[in-house]
Enzyme design. Structure first.
Site, PDB file in Angstrom:
ATOM      1  N   SER A 203      10.273 -45.078 -35.934  1.00 36.38           N
ATOM      2  CA  SER A 203       9.626 -46.394 -36.117  1.00 36.38           C
ATOM      3  C   SER A 203       9.705 -47.113 -34.781  1.00 36.38           C
ATOM      4  O   SER A 203      10.796 -47.546 -34.386  1.00 36.38           O
ATOM      5  CB  SER A 203      10.371 -47.226 -37.160  1.00 36.38           C
ATOM      6  OG  SER A 203      10.432 -46.563 -38.385  1.00 36.38           O
TER       7      SER A 203
ATOM      8  N   LYS B  74       3.888 -49.492 -40.634  1.00 38.11           N
ATOM      9  CA  LYS B  74       5.338 -49.574 -40.857  1.00 38.11           C
ATOM     10  C   LYS B  74       5.856 -50.999 -40.564  1.00 38.11           C
ATOM     11  O   LYS B  74       6.679 -51.533 -41.305  1.00 38.11           O
ATOM     12  CB  LYS B  74       6.042 -48.555 -39.947  1.00 38.11           C
ATOM     13  CG  LYS B  74       7.546 -48.631 -39.916  1.00 38.11           C
ATOM     14  CD  LYS B  74       8.204 -48.091 -41.173  1.00 38.11           C
ATOM     15  CE  LYS B  74       9.719 -48.293 -41.120  1.00 38.11           C
ATOM     16  NZ  LYS B  74      10.410 -47.819 -42.304  1.00 38.11           N
TER      17      LYS B  74
ATOM     18  N   LYS C 259      15.635 -54.375 -35.084  1.00 28.17           N
ATOM     19  CA  LYS C 259      14.813 -53.544 -34.196  1.00 28.17           C
ATOM     20  C   LYS C 259      13.344 -53.572 -34.645  1.00 28.17           C
ATOM     21  O   LYS C 259      12.435 -53.773 -33.840  1.00 28.17           O
ATOM     22  CB  LYS C 259      15.377 -52.120 -34.238  1.00 28.17           C
ATOM     23  CG  LYS C 259      14.779 -51.169 -33.273  1.00 28.17           C
ATOM     24  CD  LYS C 259      13.848 -50.146 -33.852  1.00 28.17           C
ATOM     25  CE  LYS C 259      14.241 -49.375 -35.045  1.00 28.17           C
ATOM     26  NZ  LYS C 259      13.278 -48.391 -35.482  1.00 28.17           N
TER      27      LYS C 259
HETATM   28  P1  NAD Z   1      19.888 -42.195 -35.918  1.00 26.19           P
HETATM   29  O1  NAD Z   1      20.394 -43.085 -34.859  1.00 26.19           O
HETATM   30  O2  NAD Z   1      20.796 -41.746 -37.014  1.00 26.19           O
HETATM   31  O3  NAD Z   1      19.295 -40.838 -35.250  1.00 26.19           O
HETATM   32  C1  NAD Z   1      18.647 -40.786 -34.017  1.00 26.19           C
HETATM   33  C2  NAD Z   1      18.996 -39.473 -33.337  1.00 26.19           C
HETATM   34  O4  NAD Z   1      18.300 -39.408 -32.096  1.00 26.19           O
HETATM   35  C3  NAD Z   1      20.490 -39.344 -33.011  1.00 26.19           C
HETATM   36  O5  NAD Z   1      20.994 -38.107 -33.495  1.00 26.19           O
HETATM   37  C4  NAD Z   1      20.533 -39.417 -31.502  1.00 26.19           C
HETATM   38  O6  NAD Z   1      21.565 -38.637 -30.912  1.00 26.19           O
HETATM   39  C5  NAD Z   1      19.180 -38.837 -31.148  1.00 26.19           C
HETATM   40  N1  NAD Z   1      18.745 -39.205 -29.798  1.00 26.19           N
HETATM   41  C6  NAD Z   1      18.795 -40.417 -29.185  1.00 26.19           C
HETATM   42  N2  NAD Z   1      18.300 -40.343 -27.939  1.00 26.19           N
HETATM   43  C7  NAD Z   1      17.943 -39.042 -27.753  1.00 26.19           C
HETATM   44  C8  NAD Z   1      17.372 -38.331 -26.669  1.00 26.19           C
HETATM   45  N3  NAD Z   1      17.103 -38.930 -25.510  1.00 26.19           N
HETATM   46  N4  NAD Z   1      17.129 -37.016 -26.839  1.00 26.19           N
HETATM   47  C9  NAD Z   1      17.420 -36.391 -28.003  1.00 26.19           C
HETATM   48  N5  NAD Z   1      17.965 -37.010 -29.070  1.00 26.19           N
HETATM   49  C10 NAD Z   1      18.223 -38.324 -28.941  1.00 26.19           C
HETATM   50  O7  NAD Z   1      18.595 -42.903 -36.501  1.00 26.19           O
HETATM   51  P2  NAD Z   1      17.873 -42.643 -37.924  1.00 26.19           P
HETATM   52  O8  NAD Z   1      18.475 -43.516 -38.959  1.00 26.19           O
HETATM   53  O9  NAD Z   1      17.759 -41.165 -38.142  1.00 26.19           O
HETATM   54  O10 NAD Z   1      16.441 -43.282 -37.615  1.00 26.19           O
HETATM   55  C11 NAD Z   1      15.459 -42.628 -36.828  1.00 26.19           C
HETATM   56  C12 NAD Z   1      14.187 -43.454 -36.909  1.00 26.19           C
HETATM   57  O11 NAD Z   1      13.751 -43.524 -38.274  1.00 26.19           O
HETATM   58  C13 NAD Z   1      14.366 -44.905 -36.426  1.00 26.19           C
HETATM   59  O12 NAD Z   1      13.221 -45.305 -35.715  1.00 26.19           O
HETATM   60  C14 NAD Z   1      14.505 -45.687 -37.736  1.00 26.19           C
HETATM   61  O13 NAD Z   1      14.075 -47.036 -37.634  1.00 26.19           O
HETATM   62  C15 NAD Z   1      13.599 -44.889 -38.650  1.00 26.19           C
HETATM   63  N6  NAD Z   1      13.919 -45.022 -40.079  1.00 26.19           N
HETATM   64  C16 NAD Z   1      15.218 -45.009 -40.499  1.00 26.19           C
HETATM   65  C17 NAD Z   1      15.503 -45.158 -41.865  1.00 26.19           C
HETATM   66  C18 NAD Z   1      16.925 -45.176 -42.352  1.00 26.19           C
HETATM   67  O14 NAD Z   1      17.139 -45.580 -43.497  1.00 26.19           O
HETATM   68  N7  NAD Z   1      17.887 -44.719 -41.563  1.00 26.19           N
HETATM   69  C19 NAD Z   1      14.459 -45.317 -42.779  1.00 26.19           C
HETATM   70  C20 NAD Z   1      13.145 -45.282 -42.327  1.00 26.19           C
HETATM   71  C21 NAD Z   1      12.885 -45.138 -40.960  1.00 26.19           C
END
Ligand code: NAD
Length: 297
Positions: free
Chosen positions: A96, A171, A239
């Site tokens: 997102s 979104k 965010k």
């Molecule tokens: P998270 O922080 O758990 O996961 C992100 C992952 O990206 C981590 O494992 C991190 O190590 C990795 N990462 C960061 N920088 C990196 C790089 N340069 N290279 C490779 N890997 C890298 O986040 P999440 O909860 O999985 O959310 C991911 C996306 O989905 C976000 O944009 C969030 O807003 C969206 N989202 C989350 C939810 C929720 O409930 N968690 C729901 C809908 C949407």
């Protein structure tokens, strides 16, 4: 079937990648953290050493990263996707992020003949695990068609909403509606409670009328139980609203209610509630009114 790349194995990316493996796709994965990579490799994926290597080995690459700067870095930075991808490859960014950044990244990749879809999700971790996410997709119809089956392995609903950036605009619209609904519910339940009326009875009385909503049904019972475990964290909602405000100002749309709600979220973060569920918006109103909205008995 060619291999699929998956970059970003966090709360969402890890179960989503496992669902692709279950559906029979071969995966090449990368994350800057070792543990989730090892877990997904144990489930059948291969590991790569950089986004560039993922792109060298796959024609369809999924990213599921925290926010716009991470997507820019992974797609366009040093050892990024752009350095390894072949013309005709498709980046499916499921993070997102700011829709204007989706368009910028797509334009840069386009110079090398690499295509892009923005495909953010709603549903959170439980639906990522079940493979029942709602996926809203922006990009060209032919790229959407080429990626539909892959997306369907992770989602119950996969809808193309327009060209590149449209997925993230959708979104952000979703996130504005949810945040403002929780704030409205909070104001109303704090008023009812301090005016001496049982909030549970207020909820039961109004939920079938025009004020009823999915947000009210999801959040009112939790709030009245004093349950603020996430769910969806205040910090993530900050965010998303920051992205909504940035995108809206770029296209010339003031968002007065979103900006007020953003300040409420900021106050809650300062108060130590950044990792609480966004239902904790009610804590802001409870403090103002010096009352707690809890179910009796
Ligand atoms: P998270 O922080 O758990 O996961 C992100 C992952 O990206 C981590 O494992 C991190 O190590 C990795 N990462 C960061 N920088 C990196 C790089 N340069 N290279 C490779 N890997 C890298 O986040 P999440 O909860 O999985 O959310 C991911 C996306 O989905 C976000 O944009 C969030 O807003 C969206 N989202 C989350 C939810 C929720 O409930 N968690 C729901 C809908 C949407």
């Amino acid at each position: 079937m060619s291999k699929i790349g998956f970059i970003g194995l966090g709360i969402m990316g890890k179960p989503m990648s496992k669902n692709l493996l279950k559906a029979g796709y071969e995966l090449v994965v990368y994350d800057i953290i070792k543990e989730p990579v090892e877990e997904v490799v144990a489930a059948g994926a291969e590991a790569a050493g950089s986004p560039r290597e993922v792109a060298e080995r796959c024609d369809k690459i999924i990213t599921m990263l925290p926010n716009s700067p991470h997507v820019k870095e992974v797609a366009l930075g040093k050892n990024g996707i752009i350095e390894g991808a072949r013309p005709g490859a498709i980046l499916i960014d499921m993070s997102s992020i700011d829709p204007m950044v989706s368009r910028e990244v797509a334009a840069e990749l386009g110079k090398k003949g690499v295509r892009m879809l923005d495909a953010p999700v709603s549903g959170g971790e439980p639906k990522a695990i079940d493979g029942t996410l709602s996926i809203m997709v922006g990009g060209r119809q032919e790229d959407f068609d080429a990626c539909y089956n892959i997306l369907k392995a992770m989602g119950a609903s996969v809808v193309r909403v327009g060209d590149i950036g449209a997925g993230n605009v959708t979104k952000l619209a979703n996130q504005i509606i949810v945040a403002l609904n929780i704030a409205a519910m909070s104001e109303a339940l704090v008023l009812a409670t301090k005016a001496g009326v049982d909030p549970e009875l207020v909820y039961q009385a109004i939920r079938g009328g025009l004020a009823g909503s999915t947000v009210l049904d999801a959040k009112a019972p939790l709030v009245m139980a004093g349950q603020f475990k996430p769910g969806f964290r205040i910090n993530l909602h900050i965010k998303d609203l920051a992205n909504a405000l940035a995108a809206s100002h770029q296209v010339g749309v003031p968002l007065p209610l979103t900006s007020v709600t953003m300040e409420i979220l900021q106050a809650l973060k300062v108060d130590g509630l950044g990792d609480a569920d966004h239902g904790a918006i009610i804590r802001f109103y409870e403090k103002l009114a010096q009352i707690e909205v809890r179910k009796k008995g």
